[in-house]
Structures are given as structure tokens and as C-alpha cells.
Design a protein around this motif. Structure first.
Motif, PDB file in Angstrom:
ATOM      1  N   MET A   1      50.426 -20.829   4.555  1.00 20.44           N
ATOM      2  CA  MET A   1      50.084 -19.590   3.396  1.00 20.44           C
ATOM      3  C   MET A   1      49.986 -20.363   2.252  1.00 20.44           C
ATOM      4  O   MET A   1      50.637 -21.237   1.923  1.00 20.44           O
ATOM      5  N   ILE A   2      48.731 -19.913   1.603  1.00 20.41           N
ATOM      6  CA  ILE A   2      48.636 -20.483   0.106  1.00 20.41           C
ATOM      7  C   ILE A   2      48.977 -19.662  -0.955  1.00 20.41           C
ATOM      8  O   ILE A   2      48.650 -18.608  -0.995  1.00 20.41           O
ATOM      9  N   ILE A   3      49.824 -20.292  -1.691  1.00 21.07           N
ATOM     10  CA  ILE A   3      50.477 -19.554  -2.725  1.00 21.07           C
ATOM     11  C   ILE A   3      50.139 -20.208  -4.080  1.00 21.07           C
ATOM     12  O   ILE A   3      50.300 -21.393  -4.099  1.00 21.07           O
ATOM     13  N   ASN A   4      49.902 -19.618  -5.128  1.00 20.89           N
ATOM     14  CA  ASN A   4      49.312 -20.346  -6.229  1.00 20.89           C
ATOM     15  C   ASN A   4      50.403 -19.696  -7.216  1.00 20.89           C
ATOM     16  O   ASN A   4      50.574 -18.543  -7.473  1.00 20.89           O
ATOM     17  N   ARG A   5      51.402 -20.768  -7.889  1.00 26.64           N
ATOM     18  CA  ARG A   5      52.284 -20.387  -8.836  1.00 26.64           C
ATOM     19  C   ARG A   5      51.716 -20.529 -10.080  1.00 26.64           C
ATOM     20  O   ARG A   5      51.826 -21.633 -10.502  1.00 26.64           O
ATOM     21  N   LYS A   6      51.805 -19.552 -10.957  1.00 21.96           N
ATOM     22  CA  LYS A   6      51.441 -19.420 -12.364  1.00 21.96           C
ATOM     23  C   LYS A   6      52.714 -18.756 -13.097  1.00 21.96           C
ATOM     24  O   LYS A   6      52.884 -17.518 -12.689  1.00 21.96           O
ATOM     25  N   TYR A  22      51.878 -11.610   6.714  1.00 23.64           N
ATOM     26  CA  TYR A  22      51.916 -10.646   7.790  1.00 23.64           C
ATOM     27  C   TYR A  22      52.506 -10.903   8.972  1.00 23.64           C
ATOM     28  O   TYR A  22      53.434 -10.646   9.391  1.00 23.64           O
ATOM     29  N   ASP A  23      52.007 -12.131   9.502  1.00 21.06           N
ATOM     30  CA  ASP A  23      52.422 -12.803  10.846  1.00 21.06           C
ATOM     31  C   ASP A  23      53.724 -13.165  10.684  1.00 21.06           C
ATOM     32  O   ASP A  23      54.385 -13.062  11.458  1.00 21.06           O
ATOM     33  N   ARG A  24      54.274 -13.553   9.475  1.00 23.83           N
ATOM     34  CA  ARG A  24      55.379 -14.489   9.347  1.00 23.83           C
ATOM     35  C   ARG A  24      56.722 -13.270   9.100  1.00 23.83           C
ATOM     36  O   ARG A  24      57.711 -13.336   9.869  1.00 23.83           O
ATOM     37  N   HIS A  25      56.179 -12.277   8.705  1.00 23.08           N
ATOM     38  CA  HIS A  25      57.287 -10.994   8.244  1.00 23.08           C
ATOM     39  C   HIS A  25      57.211  -9.839   9.003  1.00 23.08           C
ATOM     40  O   HIS A  25      58.188  -9.040   9.003  1.00 23.08           O
ATOM     41  N   VAL A  26      56.187  -9.461   9.689  1.00 23.22           N
ATOM     42  CA  VAL A  26      56.156  -8.203  10.363  1.00 23.22           C
ATOM     43  C   VAL A  26      56.903  -7.845  11.261  1.00 23.22           C
ATOM     44  O   VAL A  26      57.687  -6.568  11.323  1.00 23.22           O
ATOM     45  N   PRO A  27      57.560  -8.679  12.226  1.00 23.61           N
ATOM     46  CA  PRO A  27      58.487  -8.331  13.100  1.00 23.61           C
ATOM     47  C   PRO A  27      59.829  -8.089  12.484  1.00 23.61           C
ATOM     48  O   PRO A  27      60.569  -6.779  12.721  1.00 23.61           O
TER      49      PRO A  27
END
Length: 187
Positions: A1-6, A22-27
Motif C-alpha cells: 500500500m502506498i501512503i504519503n505522510r504529510k 480493503y484486502d488487508r482489512h475487510v475480513p
């Protein structure tokens, strides 16, 4: 997952990051939805609506103020489930129980773990919670699973603290009866 922290705010910078999130947290999020709604169709609706809120508000997640992204998302899902229950009341939210448990259906799967000397699988326990009447299930989930106080539950649900306590007590009694019923039919 690409996350930009500003400035410690999380911003998704790539459409595939939404899919990864979504895939990581949906279950886990779907299981929360199931615990509140009691059925898969409503749980999927709550998950869908909650995930849209998560994506729309992802920029508000602050890594300094919020404990973890999962906890933040869980809070959104719980609030979405509560709103769903309020908006889609199919039965009276707070119920009193007459003690008739004859219609209960318990899954006939192999036991996986012991619960008070009774072998009950995790799936069976979740099913028992899902079978609770809406008011019982909601208070039980908020108090036992989410760790809310009766004061917080009363505020969330617009009821008194005593009503919250009563619903929890009735939920526990209902679950005890389900476990007794299961134990009698286990043989």
C-alpha cells in the motif's frame, strides 16, 4: 500500500492502495459488521457504507492522535453499524425475553475449543452472539467486544445506563441458555 505522510496525516496516493487497504482489512471489518447486524446481507451493506466513509475520510486519520489505522477504521465501522441498526429497525431495539429458547439453531460442527468446560467452536460462539436480539447483541458487542462503558453505550444508543446494564445482563442470560441448550444436544 502506498501512503504519503504529510504532517502525519495519511493520504492514499494510488488507486491500488485503496484495494490493498480493503484486502488487508475487510475480513476483520466484515466480522465486526456480522456481530452487529446478525446476517451477512446487512453486514455487507454496513461494510460497504463504512468503507466508503473510511476512504472519504482517510485524510483525517492522524498518526499522532489516532492509535492505529485499524482502530480508527474499526470505530468508523462500529458507528456505521449502529447507524444502520437505527435506520433499519425491523424489530423493537430493546427487548425483554420470555425465556422460550426452543427455536434456537446451533451449528453442528466439530468443537474446537473449551468454553466453561463445554467444547464450542469460535464459529458457534459467534453464531450465538449473532442470534441475540438486536438490543442485546448491540450492547453485548459494545461492552464486551469493543470495551465501551455503560455510560458511553447509553450516549451512543440514546438510552439510560440502566437500560444498557439490563440489556447486557439479558444478553448474558440468553447466551447461558444457548450454551445449556447446546450442551444438552451435544450428546
Amino acid at each position: 500500500m502506498i501512503i504519503n505522510r504529510k504532517k502525519d496525516l495519511v493520504v492514499l496516493t494510488d488507486k491500488s492502495a485503496v484495494g490493498d487497504l480493503y484486502d488487508r482489512h475487510v475480513p476483520r471489518l466484515l466480522s465486526i459488521c456480522l456481530r452487529y447486524t446478525g446476517n451477512r446481507e446487512d453486514a455487507e451493506d454496513v461494510l460497504h457504507n463504512g468503507f466508503i466513509k473510511i476512504i472519504k475520510n482517510i485524510g483525517r486519520f492522524n498518526t499522532r492522535n489516532d492509535h492505529s489505522m485499524e482502530a480508527w477504521m474499526k470505530k468508523i465501522i462500529v458507528n456505521t453499524a449502529l447507524n444502520h441498526l437505527r435506520d433499519h429497525k425491523k424489530e423493537k431495539f430493546f427487548l425483554s425475553l420470555d425465556g422460550d429458547y426452543s427455536g434456537m439453531q446451533i451449528a453442528e460442527e466439530a468443537p474446537e475449543e473449551a468454553f466453561n468446560g463445554l467444547k464450542v467452536s469460535k464459529d458457534e460462539l459467534i453464531k450465538m452472539v449473532c442470534d441475540l436480539p438486536t438490543g442485546y447483541r448491540t450492547v453485548f458487542n459494545l461492552y464486551v467486544m469493543e470495551g465501551y462503558s455503560h455510560k458511553q453505550i447509553a450516549k451512543l444508543l440514546g438510552c439510560s445506563e440502566n437500560t444498557s446494564k439490563s440489556q447486557l445482563s439479558k444478553a448474558r442470560a440468553f447466551l447461558r441458555k444457548q450454551l445449556e441448550f447446546y450442551k444438552e444436544n451435544e450428546r
